[in-house]
Design a protein around this motif. Structure first.
Motif: not given
Length: 719
Positions: A620-625
């Motif tokens: 899964l992509p992180g919070a920044e992405i």
């Protein structure tokens, strides 16, 4: 006067015939004396007794004596229905319906120990009387039956001692009689050996000599051996020729034990003393580990195999030489010798393959051999979890050398394999397990010493030396160039399988790339979700990006692999990793972040999280992405040209991150051993000699030294 005259005139013939009326000179009659009559009477009685003995003699009178003597000698009841003797220069003795009962402790057996319809023995008394030994021209058994039983506690019904235990060796016994022919008709023997989990029957008979050829013995086996169905057919020379030291004993045997097939043809020299053998042996089956009950040699699991070679016995060793065959899709050949005279049999094996599929050898490291593997949903182990069998390892000492010329494996770009290992008193010492990878090598060594609870105390070391990046990543097709990787992997643990050892292990991984290379541009671009560059890469513009640096410095403590440094730097991106891999429960919690080195547009930099089971992780992509994607969507709804703003990266700059990571890896390597000269261009001859000396010094470093280095490193990092 008248009386005397009458006597004088008596006929002389009466005097000659001993007339009882004869008188003496004194006139009294005479009679034969009792002493003269006794011999006559005795002779008559003896003659009459002989006649009566011949007419009324019954050899069965000796049956009770035979039964008493035999029962006392064999420690079990013996009965005989009738005894027949035909005297002569060759005397024939026949016992009708002899029965030998079970000894104490085996009376619950359904069958008697031995019986027969009849037992006939022909004896020549004269050679025995003159001291030439016992000569038996014929021993014939009609319909013999037997019940051979051995219990788990070591007692057997074929040990003719009072307690049923094996009799102590008292040296050489009396010489065997000279037997002319042993004849067996319609034999049926049951064999039940508890320790071997065996219960089978032998139907046997002999064929008589004919046309100048000796007879044979034929036996058919059917039942279970080693808890597997067994069917066997044996044709051998006459049983009596087993003791013939002048002529080899012929053997023709075929056995199917479960799915395992064994064929043995040839001759044995003086089988009683096992003086030698010249046999052709063929083995075939689905798994070599199933040979253990037949050979006593423990072998790991293998795929289907078929091998054939020569089996002989020379210099007190059993040797299987010049064998060739197949093991799965690999070929296999070589020589194996066994010294059975040591307290623990010693096996020496020199093996080779021209073409090797590593999947066929997976069983030797605790994995499932072959390509077709069935994995249950409950099995989360990604490492081989086959338990190392300690009892079987204690059954043999061994030295094994193996070389494979060429490795055929699409996923692993290895060229060849060399193995040198020993098993001694249950301990495994892998002196060498090496792979060639292009111009580099993967050289490993390990020791596994038995510990409590059937575990092994293990020390493992892998040296990675100048492995070309292009060969290492050939299966993925993503790298090109001249870069090489070097470093070390260490492990210290106690466990019962590869998976268990790593789950409880301490050590580390320290790998460093030198000289650079080329990494397919789409890989780092997608990791950083740089959509614009990824699209260009997918179109082949640019098709590669230079790989400038790779560092993996990851310590392992109690089965958890953490991260000191994980860095991949190309000409355009820098990818870093952080997190843990938990081999206790086979899960990971890792984040990989890729950022542009230079100014970039249409990029969503940030961390990608990889979590969950190792077999099927969630990415899964992180919070920044996620934040940049949300901002892009919001700006696109308000003012579309502004949607590009969240995708702009100004770049992190080239910097000296790679150099710093290499210095840290050399100063405090997670593996406990600095990469040193395991990377870089090949040295000159002088430098190569120095490296060889350094390698020998490193190889001599004990496991305790490696562990001490690791502990110092842990202290420096505040663990």
């Amino acid at each position: 006067m008248a009386g005397r005259t009458f006597a004088a005139h008596r006929p002389a013939s009466r005097a000659l015939h001993g007339d009882p009326c004869l008188t003496t000179q004194r006139g009294t009659p005479t009679h034969p004396s009792p002493a003269r009559r006794i011999p006559v009477i005795l002779a008559g009685v003896l003659a009459l007794a002989i006649v009566l003995l011949i007419v009324l003699w019954n050899w069965d009178w000796f049956v009770p004596l035979i039964e008493r003597r035999a029962s006392a000698a064999l420690h079990r009841p013996v009965t005989v229905a009738h005894l027949h003797v035909r005297p002569g220069w060759t005397t024939t003795i026949t016992l009708d319906d002899p029965h030998i009962g079970q000894p104490d402790g085996f009376t619950s057996e359904k069958e008697e120990f031995a019986s027969a319809r009849s037992l006939t023995v022909a004896v020549k008394p004269w050679p025995y009387l003159v001291g030439r030994g016992l000569v038996l021209p014929l021993v014939a058994l009609d319909a013999p039956r037997g019940d051979i039983v051995a219990l788990k506690d070591g007692r057997s019904n074929y040990s003719f001692t009072a307690d049923g235990k094996p009799a102590p060796d008292s040296g050489a016994g009396p010489g065997l009689p000279a037997i002319g022919e042993l004849r067996i008709t319609d034999g049926d023997i049951r064999v039940a050996l508890a320790r071997l989990r065996s219960d089978f029957r032998l139907a046997m008979h002999t064929t008589p000599p004919a046309d100048g050829k000796q007879g044979t013995i034929v036996a058919e086996a059917k039942g279970r051996y080693a808890a597997q169905p067994i069917i066997g057919h044996f044709v051998g020379g006459a049983l009596l020729t087993l003791a013939d030291v002048r002529n080899p004993y012929p053997v023709d045997l075929h056995v199917a034990n479960g799915p395992t097939s064994v064929t043995l043809r040839g001759t044995v020299d003086d089988p009683i003393h096992f003086a030698g053998a010249h046999l052709n042996l063929t083995l075939a089956g689905p798994d070599m580990s199933l040979l253990y009950p037949l050979t006593g040699i423990p072998i790991p699991q293998t795929p289907r195999y078929s091998v054939a070679g020569k089996l002989d016995y020379t210099e007190a060793r059993i040797r299987f030489t010049g064998f060739e065959g197949h093991l799965g899709s690999s070929d296999i050949g070589g020589d194996i010798s066994v010294d059975p005279h040591q307290k623990v049999p010693f096996v020496e094996a020199g093996l080779h393959s021209h073409l090797v599929d590593l999947a066929d050898l997976a069983g030797f490291v605790g994995g499932e051999p072959g390509h077709a593997k069935t994995e249950s949903a409950a099995d989360s182990n990604v490492l081989p979890d086959q338990r190392i069998n300690v009892p079987k390892l204690n059954a043999v000492n061994a030295h094994i050398a193996y070389h494979g010329d060429h490795i055929e494996n699409k996923r692993v770009p290895l060229d060849n394999i060399d193995v040198d290992a020993t098993v001694q008193d249950g301990a495994i010492d892998v002196h060498k397990l090496n792979f060639a990878v292009g111009s580099g090598t993967l050289a490993s060594a390990a020791t596994l010493n038995p510990a409590a609870n059937d575990d092994f105390s293990t020390r493992f070391r892998l040296d990675v030396s100048r492995v070309p990046v292009t060969r290492l990543m050939k299966g993925a097709g993503s790298l090109e160039g001249q870069g090489t990787i070097g470093g070390h992997v260490t492990l210290a643990a106690t466990g019962h399988s590869v998976a268990d050892l790593v789950a409880h292990g301490t050590g580390g991984i320290t790998l460093v790339l030198d000289q650079g290379g080329h990494l397919s541009a789409i890989l780092p671009d997608l990791l950083g979700l740089q959509l614009g560059n990824a699209i260009l890469s997918a179109l082949g513009l640019p098709d590669r990006t230079p790989l400038q640096c790779f560092i993996a410095d990851m310590p392992l403590k109690d089965g958890i692999l953490s991260t000191h440094s994980f860095l991949i730097q190309t000409g355009d991106t820098r990818t870093t990793g952080d997190g843990t891999v938990n081999f206790r429960d086979n899960t990971l919690d890792y984040a990989i972040t890729t950022r542009a080195v230079h100014f970039t547009v249409a990029s969503f930099p940030g961390a990608v999280h990889i979590t969950g089971p190792l077999r099927s992780p969630t990415i899964l992509p992180g919070a920044e992405i996620a934040g940049r994607l949300a901002a892009t969507g919001a700006l696109a709804a308000v003012f579309p040209p502004a949607a590009i703003i969240p995708t702009i990266q100004f770049g992190v700059g080239k910097g000296s991150v790679c150099e710093q990571a290499v210095e840290q890896a050399n100063a405090n390597p997670a593996a406990g051993i600095a990469p040193g000269a395991t990377t870089g261009p090949h040295p000159s001859a002088a430098a190569k000699a120095g490296r060889a000396r350094a390698t020998r010094r490193d190889a001599g470093k004990s496991a305790a030294q490696v562990r001490a280095a690791w502990e110092r490193k842990q202290q420096q990092n505040g663990h």
